[in-house]
Design an enzyme around this catalytic site. Structure first.
Site, short mmCIF file in Angstrom:
data_model
loop_
_atom_site.label_atom_id
_atom_site.label_comp_id
_atom_site.label_asym_id
_atom_site.label_seq_id
_atom_site.Cartn_x
_atom_site.Cartn_y
_atom_site.Cartn_z
N ARG A 84 0.90 -1.15 0.09
CA ARG A 84 0.10 -0.01 0.19
C ARG A 84 0.68 1.28 -0.06
O ARG A 84 0.44 2.04 -0.66
CB ARG A 84 -1.19 0.00 1.17
CG ARG A 84 -1.95 1.00 1.06
CD ARG A 84 -3.04 0.86 2.28
NE ARG A 84 -2.38 1.11 3.44
CZ ARG A 84 -3.17 0.94 4.62
NH1 ARG A 84 -4.40 0.60 4.51
NH2 ARG A 84 -2.58 0.95 5.90
N LYS A 186 -2.90 6.69 1.32
CA LYS A 186 -2.73 7.09 2.74
C LYS A 186 -2.21 8.47 2.72
O LYS A 186 -1.14 8.60 3.30
CB LYS A 186 -2.28 6.03 3.61
CG LYS A 186 -2.65 5.84 5.06
CD LYS A 186 -2.43 4.39 5.54
CE LYS A 186 -3.10 4.62 7.11
NZ LYS A 186 -4.26 5.07 7.53
N GLU A 222 -16.49 5.78 5.28
CA GLU A 222 -15.86 5.29 6.22
C GLU A 222 -15.62 6.43 7.30
O GLU A 222 -16.25 7.56 7.35
CB GLU A 222 -14.41 4.97 5.82
CG GLU A 222 -13.55 6.17 5.07
CD GLU A 222 -12.09 5.92 5.10
OE1 GLU A 222 -11.34 5.34 4.23
OE2 GLU A 222 -11.31 6.41 6.07
#
Ligand code: COI
Length: 340
Positions: A84, A186, A222
């Site tokens: 990721r 992220k 989320e």
């Protein structure tokens, strides 16, 4: 026996705690990562014109090392973070980090700070890899030099009340991420945009914000610091990864545990906010929050209690399964555990 620092482990929350060392390395824009080494934990110098300070060219990861029941330090699915971090770097126009380079750096910093891993079942050593544009850039452009740094902090529960069910507000004032934006990276900017919504939510007595999708506010996205799940009979549902949602490591692990160990039908689909109100259980997942139940969601000034507002049996069981694998109390049939 693993050696331990003299820390009051029982009073740890989720916060910064200086440890012995941190990892640093640098790269040009081609990804020639070099000068990788441990340095004493502490402040760093940076240009006021750096890409990260001026244009938010930065991303991070989060993972935990635990002191396991086998009396050793272990990591949980570090390969997922390795993959990721490169996806996030790519999206922010930063050089990717080869998986073996990432793993070596994580292991070096975890081993050097092994005595900061809380004792068995007292929390974890949070490992925070960060990558940012270091070089000065006044025009909006990718930086010509990058830093990859990893620091750590011993942590306890993310929320001050531990796993007490959360009281969420479904925000009608803010979105977390835009369609086709950087929501699934992220990226540091995804978190700065949540500071004001969370501050306002806390001032109004809520624990956290539940974000709705920017292109369809009937749908759930989320929680910002975590992904969200809903139990509906024998189905466990979580929003599908449309590009604005972070593909959490815990999210993926919960889907696998629910299917393989609990025999639930798992569904990644558009998740209607109004379905959450009628569901059997709601909980959030993340490295920091682990699995935390949701007891109530307020929308349009109306509170909707989820069942009896308590942690449900499925959330409890999935949490137990996940934590017992992370702590090597249960056999790791998935190959998720990596020894330090
Ligand atoms: C994590 O769960 O590790 C995260 O990155 C969430 C963080 C914003 C606390």
């Amino acid at each position: 026996m693993l050696k331990k620092q003299n820390i009051d482990w029982d009073s740890l929350g989720f916060g910064v705690y200086p440890t012995r060392s941190m990892w640093t390395s640098s790269s040009n824009s081609n990804g020639d990562w070099k000068n990788g080494k441990l340095i004493p934990y502490g402040n760093i110098e940076i240009s006021p014109a750096s890409g990260v300070l001026n244009y938010g060219q930065g991303i991070f990861e989060g993972m935990k090392a635990h002191h396991s029941a086998k009396d050793r330090g272990v990591l949980f699915r570090p390969d997922m973070n390795a993959k990721r971090i490169s996806r996030s770097c790519k999206r922010l126009c930063m050089p990717e980090i080869p998986e073996d380079y990432f793993m070596n750096a994580i292991l070096e910093v975890a081993r050097d700070n092994i005595d900061f891993i809380p004792p068995y079942s007292k929390g974890g050593l949070y490992i925070r890899p960060v990558v940012w544009g270091t070089a000065p850039t006044l025009g909006v452009a990718p930086a010509s030099e990058y830093t990859f740094m990893i620091y750590t902090a011993p942590v306890g529960p993310y929320f001050k009340d531990g796993i007490k069910p959360l009281n969420l507000i479904a925000s009608q004032s803010y979105h977390r991420a835009a369609p086709k934006g950087i929501g699934n990276a992220k990226a540091i900017g995804n978190y700065s945009s949540t500071l004001l919504p969370v501050k306002e939510a806390k001032a109004a007595g809520f624990d956290e914000v539940l974000y709705l999708k920017a292109d369809n506010e009937k749908l759930v996205e989320e929680v910002g610091s975590a992904n969200i799940f809903m139990l509906r009979g024998e189905q466990l549902v979580t929003p599908r990864l449309t590009g604005s949602i972070l593909d959490g490591v815990t999210r993926d692990s919960v889907l696998k545990l629910a299917q393989d160990k609990l025999g639930l039908e798992i569904k990644e689909e558009d998740l209607l906010l109004e379905d959450l109100f009628k569901s059997d259980e709601v909980f959030c997942t993340g490295t920091a929050v682990v699995i935390t139940p949701v007891g109530c969601i307020t929308y349009n000034n109306k509170p909707y209690k989820i069942k009896d507002g308590k942690m449900g049996p499925v959330a409890s069981e999935i949490r137990r399964l996940l934590v017992s694998i992370q702590l090597e109390e249960e056999e790791d049939t998935f190959g998720w555990i990596h020894s330090i």
